[in-house]
Design an enzyme around this catalytic site. Structure first.
Site, mmCIF file in Angstrom:
data_model
loop_
_atom_site.group_PDB
_atom_site.id
_atom_site.type_symbol
_atom_site.label_atom_id
_atom_site.label_comp_id
_atom_site.label_asym_id
_atom_site.label_seq_id
_atom_site.Cartn_x
_atom_site.Cartn_y
_atom_site.Cartn_z
ATOM 1 N N HIS A 14 0.865 -1.185 0.000
ATOM 2 C CA HIS A 14 0.000 0.000 0.000
ATOM 3 C C HIS A 14 0.897 1.229 0.000
ATOM 4 O O HIS A 14 1.303 1.725 1.055
ATOM 5 C CB HIS A 14 -0.926 -0.031 1.223
ATOM 6 C CG HIS A 14 -1.952 1.072 1.244
ATOM 7 N ND1 HIS A 14 -3.158 0.961 1.902
ATOM 8 C CD2 HIS A 14 -1.958 2.309 0.680
ATOM 9 C CE1 HIS A 14 -3.856 2.079 1.752
ATOM 10 N NE2 HIS A 14 -3.132 2.922 1.019
ATOM 11 N N HIS A 16 1.438 4.812 -2.486
ATOM 12 C CA HIS A 16 1.113 5.659 -3.638
ATOM 13 C C HIS A 16 2.404 6.320 -4.092
ATOM 14 O O HIS A 16 3.019 7.060 -3.308
ATOM 15 C CB HIS A 16 0.098 6.727 -3.246
ATOM 16 C CG HIS A 16 -1.184 6.168 -2.692
ATOM 17 N ND1 HIS A 16 -2.316 5.991 -3.456
ATOM 18 C CD2 HIS A 16 -1.503 5.708 -1.451
ATOM 19 C CE1 HIS A 16 -3.279 5.473 -2.715
ATOM 20 N NE2 HIS A 16 -2.808 5.284 -1.486
ATOM 21 N N HIS A 193 -9.400 0.898 -1.672
ATOM 22 C CA HIS A 193 -9.393 1.556 -0.372
ATOM 23 C C HIS A 193 -10.820 1.464 0.193
ATOM 24 O O HIS A 193 -11.791 1.778 -0.516
ATOM 25 C CB HIS A 193 -9.034 3.031 -0.511
ATOM 26 C CG HIS A 193 -7.575 3.310 -0.702
ATOM 27 N ND1 HIS A 193 -6.846 2.766 -1.714
ATOM 28 C CD2 HIS A 193 -6.716 4.103 0.011
ATOM 29 C CE1 HIS A 193 -5.592 3.206 -1.626
ATOM 30 N NE2 HIS A 193 -5.485 4.020 -0.590
ATOM 31 N N GLU A 196 -11.295 3.439 5.579
ATOM 32 C CA GLU A 196 -10.286 4.359 6.124
ATOM 33 C C GLU A 196 -11.048 5.421 6.922
ATOM 34 O O GLU A 196 -10.907 5.532 8.129
ATOM 35 C CB GLU A 196 -9.472 4.986 4.987
ATOM 36 C CG GLU A 196 -8.393 5.968 5.458
ATOM 37 C CD GLU A 196 -7.636 6.636 4.301
ATOM 38 O OE1 GLU A 196 -8.154 6.620 3.157
ATOM 39 O OE2 GLU A 196 -6.536 7.185 4.549
ATOM 40 N N ASP A 274 1.624 3.946 2.796
ATOM 41 C CA ASP A 274 0.635 4.829 2.169
ATOM 42 C C ASP A 274 1.300 5.976 1.393
ATOM 43 O O ASP A 274 1.499 5.866 0.190
ATOM 44 C CB ASP A 274 -0.365 5.346 3.208
ATOM 45 C CG ASP A 274 -1.736 5.689 2.632
ATOM 46 O OD1 ASP A 274 -1.951 5.473 1.433
ATOM 47 O OD2 ASP A 274 -2.607 6.157 3.408
ATOM 48 N N ASP A 275 1.621 7.073 2.070
ATOM 49 C CA ASP A 275 2.228 8.253 1.435
ATOM 50 C C ASP A 275 3.383 8.732 2.321
ATOM 51 O O ASP A 275 3.262 9.743 3.028
ATOM 52 C CB ASP A 275 1.175 9.364 1.299
ATOM 53 C CG ASP A 275 -0.014 8.913 0.476
ATOM 54 O OD1 ASP A 275 0.128 8.812 -0.756
ATOM 55 O OD2 ASP A 275 -1.075 8.617 1.075
#
Ligand code: ADE
Ligand code: ZN
Length: 335
Positions: A14, A16, A193, A196, A274-275
């Site tokens: 996961h 991005h 997703h 969340e 994630d980021d």
């Protein structure tokens, strides 16, 4: 334990790629492309990273991604991430990209796909394999996702799966049933997703309406016992992202995170970043933070790493190789 986690052979599911854009690279690429940023310095950019929820992050994240224009930009972005995590013993990564963020600015598939391909090939020589997952932006209409899937057609050899991201609340998975059905009919795998910020029903919808094989985040699953039992029974992986959940205030404190409770109930939980450029940590930092907050023991950490291997879209042989490496590492590591 810290040394054990750093040395652990890891998989990330996961991530991005646009979320790996560090402020230093944002400035360098903006300057190269002759673009003005609304920030005077790297420190000013980092100071702006105080989020209150998912949307407050997405607004800044899409603004940052707007500096990316050329094949070189996308190649540098992807290679910087892969190099960095190869150095953290990540052996394999399944990487999200948001084509609509780029095509909307006039940057076509040819440009970013060529950049990604070049970087992934170079990184493979460093011992890190990767696959690509093309995400549809759920705040946009399904017709635009369908157009995006058409535009992706010549590049599908290099794309393994489709995903669904961006603003969750008010954008339920059922709105994307047709595009996911078409993608799966064309041989793509599916993830989404869900849970969340959205409710457990969005997780159920992602499974039933989109054919999602993994749920990205899935924090809300715990609110529905029947859903948790289903995730266990159907062995559905959750790609959880502790530092993201903290930064976006899905949880107020990592000690309240439900990752261990779900793990103990038998859900196939995994740890991801994630980021990372926005949330203060790459995948190793996420393992370290959640291990400390929830007092995970070594067996928990190995289970998380093995769950991620099992949840990949690799072939049976590819998974077996990673499982063997993990088993030999975990077996030989001294207490
Ligand atoms: N796009 C990038 N990061 C995201 C996240 N955490 N949730 C939804 N969309 C995203
Ligand atoms: Zn995400």
């Amino acid at each position: 334990m810290e040394e054990f986690i750093r040395g652990l052979p890891k998989v990330e599911l996961h991530l991005h790629v646009e979320g790996t854009l560090e402020p230093e690279m944002m400035f360098a690429i903006a300057a190269r492309n002759g673009l003005e940023l609304p920030f005077a310095s790297v420190d000013e950019v980092r100071a702006a990273y105080r989020f209150t929820d998912l949307q407050s992050f997405l607004d800044i994240y899409y603004q940052g991604a707007a500096v990316l224009r050329t094949e070189q930009d996308f190649a540098e972005l992807m290679l910087a991430y892969l190099r960095r995590v190869a150095g953290e013993n990540v052996r394999h990564a399944e990487i999200f990209f948001d084509p609509q963020t780029h095509t909307a600015r006039g940057v076509p598939f040819e440009v970013f796909m060529a950049g990604f391909e070049r970087a992934r090939a170079e990184a493979a020589t460093l011992g890190i394999s990767s696959l690509l997952i093309m995400c549809f932006l759920r705040h946009l209409p399904e017709d635009q996702a369908l157009e995006t899937l058409d535009e992706a057609e010549p590049f599908l050899d290099g794309i393994t799966a489709v995903g669904l991201d961006s603003s969750e609340l008010g954008n339920p998975p059922g709105r994307f049933e047709r595009v996911f059905a078409r993608a799966r009919a064309g041989g793509l795998r599916a993830v989404a997703h869900a849970g969340e910020e959205g409710p457990p029903s969005y997780i159920t919808g992602a499974l039933d309406l989109l054919g999602a094989e993994r749920i990205d985040h899935g924090v809300a699953a715990e609110q529905d016992d029947a859903l948790v039992e289903r995730l266990v029974r159907e062995k559905v992986p959750l790609t959880m992202c502790p530092l993201s959940n903290l930064a976006l205030r899905v949880v107020e404190d990592l000690r309240e995170h439900n990752l261990k409770r779900l793990l103990d109930r038998g859900v196939r939980v995994t740890v991801n970043s994630d980021d990372p450029a926005y949330f203060g940590g790459y995948v190793t930092d996420n393992y370290l933070a959640i291990q400390q907050a929830l007092d995970l023991d070594r067996a928990d950490v190995v289970t998380l790493a093995r769950n991620a291997i099992d949840a990949t879209f690799l072939t049976a042989d590819g998974k077996a190789r990673l499982r063997d490496e993990l088993a030999s590492y975990a077996g030989s590591a001294v207490e």
